[in-house]
Design a protein around this motif. Structure first.
Motif, PDB file in Angstrom:
ATOM      1  N   GLN A  41       0.831  -1.214   0.000  1.00 20.70           N
ATOM      2  CA  GLN A  41       0.000   0.000   0.000  1.00 20.70           C
ATOM      3  C   GLN A  41       0.861   1.258   0.000  1.00 20.70           C
ATOM      4  O   GLN A  41       0.562   2.225  -0.693  1.00 20.70           O
ATOM      5  CB  GLN A  41      -0.940  -0.013   1.219  1.00 20.70           C
ATOM      6  N   GLU A  42       1.952   1.217   0.774  1.00 20.46           N
ATOM      7  CA  GLU A  42       2.842   2.395   0.846  1.00 20.46           C
ATOM      8  C   GLU A  42       3.533   2.658  -0.492  1.00 20.46           C
ATOM      9  O   GLU A  42       3.630   3.808  -0.941  1.00 20.46           O
ATOM     10  CB  GLU A  42       3.884   2.195   1.954  1.00 20.46           C
ATOM     11  N   ILE A  43       4.002   1.580  -1.128  1.00 19.46           N
ATOM     12  CA  ILE A  43       4.676   1.751  -2.429  1.00 19.46           C
ATOM     13  C   ILE A  43       3.673   2.275  -3.460  1.00 19.46           C
ATOM     14  O   ILE A  43       3.961   3.207  -4.216  1.00 19.46           O
ATOM     15  CB  ILE A  43       5.316   0.428  -2.924  1.00 19.46           C
ATOM     16  N   ASN A  44       2.475   1.669  -3.471  1.00 21.73           N
ATOM     17  CA  ASN A  44       1.445   2.120  -4.413  1.00 21.73           C
ATOM     18  C   ASN A  44       1.072   3.576  -4.195  1.00 21.73           C
ATOM     19  O   ASN A  44       0.842   4.320  -5.149  1.00 21.73           O
ATOM     20  CB  ASN A  44       0.189   1.237  -4.308  1.00 21.73           C
ATOM     21  N   ALA A  45       1.037   3.987  -2.920  1.00 16.55           N
ATOM     22  CA  ALA A  45       0.699   5.387  -2.603  1.00 16.55           C
ATOM     23  C   ALA A  45       1.770   6.323  -3.177  1.00 16.55           C
ATOM     24  O   ALA A  45       1.458   7.367  -3.758  1.00 16.55           O
ATOM     25  CB  ALA A  45       0.575   5.567  -1.091  1.00 16.55           C
ATOM     26  N   ALA A  46       3.044   5.931  -3.032  1.00 15.53           N
ATOM     27  CA  ALA A  46       4.148   6.754  -3.565  1.00 15.53           C
ATOM     28  C   ALA A  46       4.056   6.835  -5.091  1.00 15.53           C
ATOM     29  O   ALA A  46       4.233   7.911  -5.690  1.00 15.53           O
ATOM     30  CB  ALA A  46       5.496   6.178  -3.147  1.00 15.53           C
ATOM     31  N   ILE A  47       3.746   5.690  -5.738  1.00 15.91           N
ATOM     32  CA  ILE A  47       3.624   5.676  -7.204  1.00 15.91           C
ATOM     33  C   ILE A  47       2.474   6.580  -7.647  1.00 15.91           C
ATOM     34  O   ILE A  47       2.618   7.375  -8.582  1.00 15.91           O
ATOM     35  CB  ILE A  47       3.429   4.229  -7.729  1.00 15.91           C
ATOM     36  N   THR A  48       1.338   6.496  -6.939  1.00 13.58           N
ATOM     37  CA  THR A  48       0.172   7.336  -7.277  1.00 13.58           C
ATOM     38  C   THR A  48       0.507   8.820  -7.137  1.00 13.58           C
ATOM     39  O   THR A  48       0.163   9.629  -8.011  1.00 13.58           O
ATOM     40  CB  THR A  48      -1.031   6.977  -6.370  1.00 13.58           C
ATOM     41  N   GLN A  49       1.199   9.153  -6.050  1.00 11.39           N
ATOM     42  CA  GLN A  49       1.612  10.563  -5.845  1.00 11.39           C
ATOM     43  C   GLN A  49       2.504  11.029  -6.991  1.00 11.39           C
ATOM     44  O   GLN A  49       2.365  12.141  -7.495  1.00 11.39           O
ATOM     45  CB  GLN A  49       2.426  10.680  -4.543  1.00 11.39           C
ATOM     46  N   ALA A  50       3.437  10.153  -7.377  1.00  7.74           N
ATOM     47  CA  ALA A  50       4.372  10.505  -8.454  1.00  7.74           C
ATOM     48  C   ALA A  50       3.628  10.673  -9.781  1.00  7.74           C
ATOM     49  O   ALA A  50       3.925  11.582 -10.563  1.00  7.74           O
ATOM     50  CB  ALA A  50       5.453   9.441  -8.580  1.00  7.74           C
TER      51      ALA A  50
END
Length: 284
Positions: A8-17
């Motif tokens: 979830q944390e990695i996906n959140a960072a990707i979404t932000q990017a």
């Protein structure tokens, strides 16, 4: 399946990017991804020597890897989208013109997922931008062995077309762009048509359309295949038929559909229609 906190944390960072990129804040996107990568690397996951860890995006990628590398056992497909994290970071760096750093990030993404044609195309793009045409061509020809979608094959031929245009080898370029059009979706076809128009203008209509025989000899000479990779079709067929024999209809349909799209075989179409009909009646 519930996602782990780390996923979830990695996906959140990707979404932000992704959001930052959409707002044209490429540097901000790079900073978000870099920070997340540093955090992940500090966790030092999967260094236990228990298995070879990979991060495949699809079932077909996993299966292709196993059939191409039977010597690697066991293969563990992790849940966290690590390849996407590095791949996106590489693409963002590519856009910022930081070619060496982009190459490094994309090489790591490829280590995590050696079967993603999309990541391999981005990696080849680094060399296109570095104007290192020989490496660009070499990397492109290697991608054919992991292309299981028609649009990926089309992309390979467009890359080769670009290489031949740079070398002013017009007939070879025309042949590659025409081949790419037989596999491409609308956008890819549009790109190939533009390139063909460019060649026509550059050569004042002198560049000719090579015959299939001529294309085969160019393929032999410059080491690229004509058409989809036979081993990939074989793998998709084998898994599809095995799944069918084991009454795993959903998986059978998935693999046979891949084989059908590459071959457009009538028999496969009939087989698929039968399976999908059965799946449809099970749904109701």
């Amino acid at each position: 399946m519930k996602e782990s906190a780390l996923t979830q944390e990695i996906n959140a960072a990707i979404t932000q990017a992704v959001d930052a990129c959409e707002n044209k804040n490429t540097e901000e996107a790079a900073a978000i991804l870099k920070k997340e990568i540093e955090r992940i690397e500090a966790l030092n996951l999967y260094a236990d020597g228990q298995a070879d860890y990979y991060d495949f995006n699809t079932l077909m990628e996993m299966v292709m890897f196993q059939s191409q590398h039977p010597e690697i056992q066991p293969v563990a497909d992790i849940e966290e989208p690590v390849n996407r994290l590095y791949a996106m970071y590489g693409s963002v760096l590519l856009e910022l013109g930081e070619l060496d750093k982009a190459e490094e990030a994309l090489a790591i993404a490829m280590d995590w997922n050696p079967m993603s044609a999309d990541i391999a195309f981005e990696h080849a793009e680094v060399y296109k931008q570095k104007k290192d045409m020989e490496t660009f061509k070499q990397l492109t020809t290697k991608i054919f062995s992991i292309c299981y979608k028609r649009r990926e094959i089309a992309h390979c031929y467009r890359n080769l077309g670009y290489y031949f245009v740079e070398k002013q080898m017009w007939d070879e370029a025309v042949g590659c762009y025409l081949l790419s059009m037989t596999f491409a979706e609308a956008e890819g076809r549009f790109q190939a048509e533009n390139e063909l128009k460019y060649i026509y203008d550059e050569t004042k209509g002198e560049a000719t359309r090579p015959s299939l025989g001529a294309m085969r000899s160019y393929g032999e000479k410059y080491q690229f295949p004509i058409g989809p990779d036979a081993k990939i079709i074989e793998t998709a067929m084998l898994y599809g038929k095995t799944m069918l024999a084991n009454k795993k209809l959903q998986h059978a349909s998935y693999f046979l559909d891949i084989a059908y799209k590459l071959t457009e075989s009538k028999e496969l179409k009939e087989l698929l229609d039968g399976i999908n009909k059965q799946l449809g009646s099970e749904m109701h």
